[in-house]
Design a protein around this motif. Structure first.
Motif, mmCIF file in Angstrom:
data_model
loop_
_atom_site.group_PDB
_atom_site.id
_atom_site.type_symbol
_atom_site.label_atom_id
_atom_site.label_comp_id
_atom_site.label_asym_id
_atom_site.label_seq_id
_atom_site.Cartn_x
_atom_site.Cartn_y
_atom_site.Cartn_z
ATOM 1 N N ARG A 296 20.766 60.416 75.828
ATOM 2 C CA ARG A 296 20.311 60.082 74.326
ATOM 3 C C ARG A 296 21.070 59.092 73.859
ATOM 4 N NH1 ARG A 296 19.031 65.705 71.652
ATOM 5 N NH2 ARG A 296 17.700 66.711 73.152
ATOM 6 N N GLU A 297 22.492 58.888 74.394
ATOM 7 C CA GLU A 297 22.888 57.790 73.527
ATOM 8 C C GLU A 297 22.583 56.326 74.286
ATOM 9 O OE1 GLU A 297 27.146 58.356 74.611
ATOM 10 O OE2 GLU A 297 27.510 60.002 73.070
ATOM 11 N N ALA A 298 22.032 56.366 75.603
ATOM 12 C CA ALA A 298 21.525 55.200 76.140
ATOM 13 C C ALA A 298 20.206 54.993 75.381
ATOM 14 C CB ALA A 298 21.583 55.472 77.590
ATOM 15 N N ILE A 299 19.635 56.004 75.008
ATOM 16 C CA ILE A 299 18.241 55.789 74.508
ATOM 17 C C ILE A 299 18.229 55.051 73.185
ATOM 18 C CG2 ILE A 299 16.093 56.780 73.415
ATOM 19 C CD1 ILE A 299 16.337 59.087 75.900
ATOM 20 N N GLY A 300 19.392 55.600 72.294
ATOM 21 C CA GLY A 300 19.782 54.889 71.079
ATOM 22 C C GLY A 300 19.815 53.582 71.140
ATOM 23 N N VAL A 301 20.952 53.159 72.396
ATOM 24 C CA VAL A 301 21.313 51.887 72.470
ATOM 25 C C VAL A 301 20.349 50.884 72.928
ATOM 26 C CG1 VAL A 301 22.659 50.151 73.753
ATOM 27 C CG2 VAL A 301 23.523 52.309 72.793
ATOM 28 N N TRP A 302 19.263 51.233 73.651
ATOM 29 C CA TRP A 302 18.260 50.492 74.076
ATOM 30 C C TRP A 302 17.096 50.618 73.048
ATOM 31 C CZ3 TRP A 302 12.797 51.314 74.634
ATOM 32 C CH2 TRP A 302 12.235 50.288 75.306
ATOM 33 N N VAL A 303 16.768 51.361 72.432
ATOM 34 C CA VAL A 303 16.063 51.146 71.200
ATOM 35 C C VAL A 303 16.381 50.274 70.081
ATOM 36 C CG1 VAL A 303 14.658 52.430 69.287
ATOM 37 C CG2 VAL A 303 14.761 53.454 71.434
ATOM 38 N N ASN A 304 17.761 50.175 69.930
ATOM 39 C CA ASN A 304 18.040 49.008 69.127
ATOM 40 C C ASN A 304 18.053 47.981 69.550
ATOM 41 O OD1 ASN A 304 19.910 48.927 66.488
ATOM 42 N ND2 ASN A 304 21.342 47.683 68.180
ATOM 43 N N HIS A 305 18.512 47.698 70.927
ATOM 44 C CA HIS A 305 18.242 46.638 71.445
ATOM 45 C C HIS A 305 16.812 46.053 71.594
ATOM 46 C CE1 HIS A 305 18.398 43.327 74.477
ATOM 47 N NE2 HIS A 305 17.607 44.032 75.254
ATOM 48 N N PHE A 306 15.751 46.898 71.670
ATOM 49 C CA PHE A 306 14.280 46.702 71.770
ATOM 50 C C PHE A 306 14.005 45.909 70.602
ATOM 51 C CE2 PHE A 306 9.721 47.777 70.909
ATOM 52 C CZ PHE A 306 9.208 47.426 72.154
ATOM 53 N N ASN A 307 14.398 46.764 69.194
ATOM 54 C CA ASN A 307 13.943 46.041 68.040
ATOM 55 C C ASN A 307 14.450 44.972 67.494
ATOM 56 O OD1 ASN A 307 12.096 48.463 67.548
ATOM 57 N ND2 ASN A 307 13.764 49.783 66.682
ATOM 58 N N TYR A 308 15.755 44.577 67.947
ATOM 59 C CA TYR A 308 16.418 43.399 67.369
ATOM 60 C C TYR A 308 16.840 42.411 68.197
ATOM 61 C CZ TYR A 308 16.760 47.352 63.784
ATOM 62 O OH TYR A 308 16.596 48.244 62.834
ATOM 63 N N HIS A 309 16.817 42.732 69.491
ATOM 64 C CA HIS A 309 17.223 41.519 70.415
ATOM 65 C C HIS A 309 16.373 41.270 71.492
ATOM 66 C CE1 HIS A 309 21.281 42.135 68.367
ATOM 67 N NE2 HIS A 309 21.026 43.495 68.622
ATOM 68 N N ARG A 310 15.533 42.404 72.016
ATOM 69 C CA ARG A 310 14.913 42.307 73.142
ATOM 70 C C ARG A 310 13.644 41.245 72.868
ATOM 71 N NH1 ARG A 310 10.756 44.358 76.243
ATOM 72 N NH2 ARG A 310 11.018 44.552 78.238
ATOM 73 N N PRO A 311 13.307 40.181 73.746
ATOM 74 C CA PRO A 311 12.317 39.385 73.378
ATOM 75 C C PRO A 311 11.142 40.098 73.866
ATOM 76 C CG PRO A 311 13.741 38.138 74.649
ATOM 77 C CD PRO A 311 14.285 39.507 74.683
ATOM 78 N N HIS A 312 9.831 39.908 73.033
ATOM 79 C CA HIS A 312 8.633 40.712 73.078
ATOM 80 C C HIS A 312 7.521 39.668 73.238
ATOM 81 C CE1 HIS A 312 5.258 43.474 73.076
ATOM 82 N NE2 HIS A 312 6.367 44.611 73.000
ATOM 83 N N THR A 313 6.785 39.762 74.395
ATOM 84 C CA THR A 313 5.651 38.576 74.542
ATOM 85 C C THR A 313 4.744 38.661 73.182
ATOM 86 O OG1 THR A 313 4.463 40.373 75.964
ATOM 87 C CG2 THR A 313 5.867 38.631 76.954
ATOM 88 N N ALA A 314 4.329 39.909 72.784
ATOM 89 C CA ALA A 314 3.329 39.871 71.716
ATOM 90 C C ALA A 314 4.069 39.168 70.264
ATOM 91 C CB ALA A 314 2.991 41.468 71.539
ATOM 92 N N CYS A 315 5.219 39.096 70.221
ATOM 93 C CA CYS A 315 5.743 38.513 69.239
ATOM 94 C C CYS A 315 6.227 37.090 69.325
ATOM 95 C CB CYS A 315 7.197 39.256 68.722
ATOM 96 S SG CYS A 315 6.777 41.237 68.466
ATOM 97 N N GLY A 316 5.675 36.220 70.423
ATOM 98 C CA GLY A 316 6.032 34.989 70.601
ATOM 99 C C GLY A 316 7.560 35.035 71.274
ATOM 100 N N ASP A 317 7.691 35.995 72.265
ATOM 101 C CA ASP A 317 9.028 35.972 72.690
ATOM 102 C C ASP A 317 10.103 35.977 71.895
ATOM 103 O OD1 ASP A 317 8.100 35.932 75.522
ATOM 104 O OD2 ASP A 317 7.945 33.618 75.545
ATOM 105 N N GLN A 318 9.917 36.656 70.988
ATOM 106 C CA GLN A 318 10.991 37.087 69.830
ATOM 107 C C GLN A 318 10.868 38.625 69.535
ATOM 108 O OE1 GLN A 318 12.849 34.632 68.043
ATOM 109 N NE2 GLN A 318 12.003 33.159 69.411
#
Length: 336
Positions: A296-318
């Protein structure tokens, strides 16, 4: 076309036959010359005498009689029902059974494949495509569509499960037999904004309607903290928790509209389905965990990374947070 290792081609058979009929060489000597058996020479000589050079060609290996072959009338009926009414193989099979034709469903499907009409696009002539063109479900602005879904995963016993110790290992078996062996499941509730892909996830004990309502209220507060004050549409599947009247009333009170997708069509809720796939690939099964709390701690860290740091192709790699009205970072982590 003869086999590459065949001792005789149609031309070689003709030479062999002429050696016997025109040159008068005995069949046994011709067989030794061409390195075949004497019955082979007899066979080709008889076929030549019966049909000429045409009798020396290869014959098809199809049996002369096929008692179990589907009657031509039934095949024509299958084709007509498919072309005229665009019925599926299952519906055609039921119709044939009603007419007294003992035919297996798989046989109907194979005949549709042989006839080249197994897909709907095979029934539409070129230049006359009457089918609705494929369309993508697009959100026009943040909060236009928020997608909800629940992913059910097995809980991890203290000390780790079979992924940590190996399937069938002594430690894995001890975890099953020890106190609290029936660890149950964890239900990962997720909400994804269709425009920005901003995600919110909670690991909860069940997927009842009251639990889902509480999750939606906290997810709405999460989106509001990012500047998404109004949610216009909430998209869900047809799970019992989403079909509950209390959940629908809550959505209609806090958002604009509750939309359930077409049954058995998960692609209509594809944005959150894709998020669940990323969650599984990059967190849930990426490595073994020693306990449920660690995962669960790993899920929380990853979701935080997904929202604020991980590039997303649908967002223009932002990252998704770059497309929300409030330019915030790490404003409210998911409740794991």
């Amino acid at each position: 076309m003869p086999h590459v290792n065949a001792p005789l081609t149609p031309t070689g058979r003709l030479r062999m036959v002429r050696r016997h009929l025109e040159d008068g060489i005995p069949k046994a000597h011709v067989a030794a010359e061409f390195r075949v058996s004497r019955p082979t020479v007899t066979t080709w000589v008889a076929r030549y005498l019966a049909a000429g050079e045409a009798g020396l060609a290869d014959r098809p290996s199809v049996p002369r009689h096929s008692p179990q072959r589907t009657p031509v009338v039934v095949v024509e009926l299958i084709e007509s029902l498919r072309r005229e009414r665009k019925w599926s193989a299952r519906r055609i099979h039921r119709h044939l059974l009603g007419l007294g034709h003992e035919l297996h469903l798989r046989t109907v499907g194979r005949w549709l494949n042989r006839l080249g009409i197994s897909r709907l696009r095979d029934l539409t002539p070129d230049g006359d495509d009457l089918r609705r063109p494929p369309q993508r479900i697009r959100a026009g602005w943040p909060g236009h569509m928020v997608h909800l879904d629940v992913k059910k995963v097995g809980r991890i016993p203290d000390g780790g499960g079979w992924r940590a110790h190996g399937r069938g290992s002594t430690a894995a078996k001890a975890a099953k037999r020890g106190p609290g062996a029936k660890v149950g499941y964890t239900y990962l509730h997720s909400a994804v904004d269709g425009f920005s892909r901003l995600a919110y996830t909670e690991a909860l004990a069940d997927e009842r309607a009251v639990t889902t309502i509480g999750f939606f209220c906290r997810a709405r507060a999460f989106f509001a903290a990012h500047g998404i004050e109004k949610i216009h549409r909430v998209v869900t599947d047809n799970g019992a928790n989403y079909r509950a009247r209390d959940f629908t009333r809550c959505v209609e009170a806090l958002a604009g509209r509750h939309q359930r997708i077409r049954p058995y069509t998960p692609r209509h809720n594809g944005k959150v389905e894709r998020f669940n796939r990323l969650l599984a690939d990059e967190v849930l099964y990426a490595r073994p965990y020693a306990s449920e709390r660690a995962r669960r701690e790993a899920i929380g860290v990853w979701v935080n990374h997904f929202n604020y740091h991980r590039p997303h192709t649908a967002c223009g790699d932002q990252p998704p947070a770059s497309r929300v009205p409030a330019r915030v970072r790490n404003v409210m982590p998911s409740y794991i």
